[in-house]
Design a protein around this motif. Structure first.
Motif, mmCIF file in Angstrom:
data_model
loop_
_atom_site.group_PDB
_atom_site.id
_atom_site.type_symbol
_atom_site.label_atom_id
_atom_site.label_comp_id
_atom_site.label_asym_id
_atom_site.label_seq_id
_atom_site.Cartn_x
_atom_site.Cartn_y
_atom_site.Cartn_z
ATOM 1 N N UNK A 235 0.865 -1.169 0.000
ATOM 2 C CA UNK A 235 0.000 0.000 0.000
ATOM 3 C C UNK A 235 0.905 1.223 0.000
ATOM 4 N N UNK A 236 0.723 2.077 -1.003
ATOM 5 C CA UNK A 236 1.616 3.207 -1.220
ATOM 6 C C UNK A 236 0.863 4.515 -0.999
ATOM 7 N N UNK A 237 1.417 5.377 -0.136
ATOM 8 C CA UNK A 237 0.856 6.703 0.111
ATOM 9 C C UNK A 237 1.535 7.693 -0.830
ATOM 10 N N UNK A 238 0.716 8.484 -1.544
ATOM 11 C CA UNK A 238 1.215 9.532 -2.431
ATOM 12 C C UNK A 238 0.724 10.882 -1.921
ATOM 13 N N UNK A 239 1.655 11.777 -1.616
ATOM 14 C CA UNK A 239 1.294 13.095 -1.099
ATOM 15 C C UNK A 239 1.022 14.066 -2.242
ATOM 16 N N UNK A 240 -0.107 14.803 -2.160
ATOM 17 C CA UNK A 240 -0.461 15.819 -3.156
ATOM 18 C C UNK A 240 -0.519 17.211 -2.529
ATOM 19 N N UNK A 241 -0.135 17.365 -1.287
ATOM 20 C CA UNK A 241 -0.493 18.530 -0.474
ATOM 21 C C UNK A 241 0.503 19.681 -0.553
ATOM 22 N N UNK A 242 0.101 20.769 0.095
ATOM 23 C CA UNK A 242 0.974 21.940 0.227
ATOM 24 C C UNK A 242 1.971 21.762 1.362
ATOM 25 N N UNK A 243 1.511 21.236 2.486
ATOM 26 C CA UNK A 243 2.345 21.168 3.695
ATOM 27 C C UNK A 243 2.972 19.808 3.963
ATOM 28 N N UNK A 244 2.658 18.811 3.154
ATOM 29 C CA UNK A 244 3.250 17.494 3.330
ATOM 30 C C UNK A 244 2.461 16.600 4.276
ATOM 31 N N UNK A 254 9.273 9.756 12.725
ATOM 32 C CA UNK A 254 8.268 10.339 11.851
ATOM 33 C C UNK A 254 8.953 10.885 10.595
ATOM 34 N N UNK A 255 8.342 10.631 9.436
ATOM 35 C CA UNK A 255 8.925 11.013 8.149
ATOM 36 C C UNK A 255 7.991 12.001 7.455
ATOM 37 N N UNK A 256 8.551 13.062 6.889
ATOM 38 C CA UNK A 256 7.778 14.013 6.099
ATOM 39 C C UNK A 256 7.775 13.562 4.641
ATOM 40 N N UNK A 257 6.596 13.274 4.120
ATOM 41 C CA UNK A 257 6.423 12.865 2.721
ATOM 42 C C UNK A 257 5.821 14.058 1.985
ATOM 43 N N UNK A 258 6.557 14.613 1.038
ATOM 44 C CA UNK A 258 6.109 15.830 0.369
ATOM 45 C C UNK A 258 6.251 15.681 -1.139
ATOM 46 N N UNK A 259 5.091 15.597 -1.805
ATOM 47 C CA UNK A 259 5.035 15.434 -3.264
ATOM 48 C C UNK A 259 5.834 14.214 -3.722
ATOM 49 N N UNK A 261 6.163 9.523 -2.933
ATOM 50 C CA UNK A 261 5.477 8.309 -2.500
ATOM 51 C C UNK A 261 6.173 7.689 -1.304
ATOM 52 N N UNK A 262 5.394 6.922 -0.524
ATOM 53 C CA UNK A 262 5.937 6.263 0.661
ATOM 54 C C UNK A 262 5.168 4.958 0.865
ATOM 55 N N UNK A 263 5.877 3.839 0.953
ATOM 56 C CA UNK A 263 5.243 2.531 1.148
ATOM 57 C C UNK A 263 4.973 2.308 2.638
ATOM 58 N N UNK A 264 3.722 2.042 2.976
ATOM 59 C CA UNK A 264 3.341 1.793 4.360
ATOM 60 C C UNK A 264 3.682 0.359 4.759
ATOM 61 N N UNK A 265 4.133 0.184 5.975
ATOM 62 C CA UNK A 265 4.410 -1.145 6.508
ATOM 63 C C UNK A 265 3.970 -1.204 7.964
#
Length: 291
Positions: A235-244, A254-259, A261-265
Motif C-alpha cells: 500500500x503506497x501513500x502519495x502526497x499531493x499537499x501543500x504542507x506534506x 516520523x517522516x515528512x512525505x512531500x510530493x 510516494x511512501x510505502x506503508x508497513x
C-alpha cells in the motif's frame, strides 16, 4: 448543478485503425468487444468518436493492464475486409476534471494527442506517467524520443510499453498473477471509523475536502491531501499537499512525505500538514494478512 471534481486519474484513448471500409455491423461489434474488455479490466468507458474509445482508470498500472487486454482482444477479432483491424493506444496520468459522465482538462488533451502518435499494436505513454509504474511494468518500458505537444510548453518525453514478450504472448496478465502475494489488507482508523482496503488497485483519498474518502477536520490539511492505493502486495501513500504528510511507522521516526510516494508497513500514524505531536487529527493505519 452537478459538482465538478478534480482528481488524479489515468485517461486512456484507444483508436481503431484500418476500419474505413468496414460495414457498420462488424465495426460496431468490434467496438463493443473493446468496450467490454475495458470494463472487465476495471475501466470506466466514455465515448470519444466513431473509431475511438476513451476510458478512465485509477492508476497507470491499471491502464497498462487494460491496454494489453484490449490489444489481445483486438487480435482475436476476425478480418472482415481487405485490411485487418488494428489498435493504437495512448494514455497519461494526471489531474482531470470530472463532472457526471464528462472528464476533461490537460490530462485528457494530452492522452488524446498521444493516441494519434500510436502505430498499429502500440501502447504509448509519457515518461512522467511511466515514473508511476510499479517495477513489473517498468521492466517492459522502452524510451522513445521527445515531441512537442500542442498546449504544452517544452517537449514531452514518451515511452512505449512492450506489451508482448514475443509475437504471440501477452505478458502483463501472466506476470501479475505470478507476482501476486498474499491477501494483504490495510485498515485505516479515524474518529472512531474504520476504512478497510484489500483489493488490487484499491485506493482511498485523505484530505479536508468534502469528497475525500477520509475527511480530515484540520485546517493544515489540503482538500486533496494524499492518496493511498494498493500496488500488488504494497500500500503506497502519495502526497499531493501543500504542507506534506507526516508518517510514522511504530518503532521508527516520523517522516515528512512531500510530493512523493511512501510505502506503508506494519502499524503507524498519518498526520496531514503538521507533525502528529501538533494535532489530534491523526489517522491510524495497520497492515495485515486477511485470513
Amino acid at each position: 448543478m452537478a459538482e465538478q471534481l478534480e482528481r488524479e486519474t489515468t485517461v486512456l484513448f484507444a483508436h481503431v485503425l484500418g476500419g474505413a471500409d468496414l460495414t457498420a455491423g462488424p465495426f460496431r461489434s468490434c467496438m463493443e468487444k473493446l468496450r467490454a474488455t475495458a470494463k472487465a479490466s476495471g475501466a470506466r468507458v466514455l465515448e470519444a468518436g466513431t473509431a475511438r474509445i476513451m476510458v478512465v482508470l485509477a492508476t497507470p498500472d491499471a491502464a497498462a493492464d487494460a491496454a494489453a487486454a484490449m490489444h489481445t482482444a483486438m487480435e482475436g477479432i476476425p478480418q472482415y475486409g481487405e485490411e485487418k483491424l488494428t489498435l493504437g493506444i495512448g494514455f497519461h496520468h494526471g489531474p482531470a476534471i470530472q463532472k457526471e459522465d464528462q472528464v476533461y482538462g490537460d490530462t485528457v488533451n494530452l492522452a488524446a494527442q498521444l493516441v494519434a502518435k500510436a502505430a498499429n499494436g502500440q501502447i504509448i505513454t509519457t515518461r512522467e506517467t511511466a515514473s508511476h509504474f510499479s517495477p513489473i511494468y517498468r521492466a517492459w518500458m522502452r524510451k522513445l524520443g521527445s515531441i512537442e505537444i500542442k498546449g504544452r510548453s517544452g517537449e514531452v518525453g514518451l515511452c512505449e510499453l512492450m506489451w508482448r514478450a514475443d509475437d504471440n504472448a501477452t505478458v502483463f496478465a501472466k506476470r501479475r498473477v505470478e507476482t501476486r502475494q498474499g491477501n494483504v489488507m490495510l485498515t485505516l482508523a479515524y474518529r472512531g471509523q474504520a476504512h478497510v482496503r484489500r483489493r488490487e488497485r484499491d485506493a482511498i483519498t485523505i484530505g479536508r475536502g468534502d469528497t475525500a474518502g477520509i475527511q480530515i477536520k484540520d485546517d493544515q490539511a489540503s482538500r486533496l491531501h494524499c492518496t493511498i492505493e494498493r500496488r500488488q502486495d504494497k500500500f503506497v501513500l502519495t502526497d499531493h499537499s501543500t504542507n506534506g504528510t507526516y508518517v510514522k511507522i511504530n518503532g521508527g521516526d516520523e517522516v515528512l512525505v512531500q510530493r512523493e510516494e511512501f510505502a506503508l508497513t506494519g502499524k503507524g500514524t498519518i498526520a496531514c500538514g503538521q507533525p502528529a505531536v501538533s494535532t489530534k487529527e491523526i489517522v491510524q493505519f495497520e497492515l495485515g494478512i486477511e485470513t
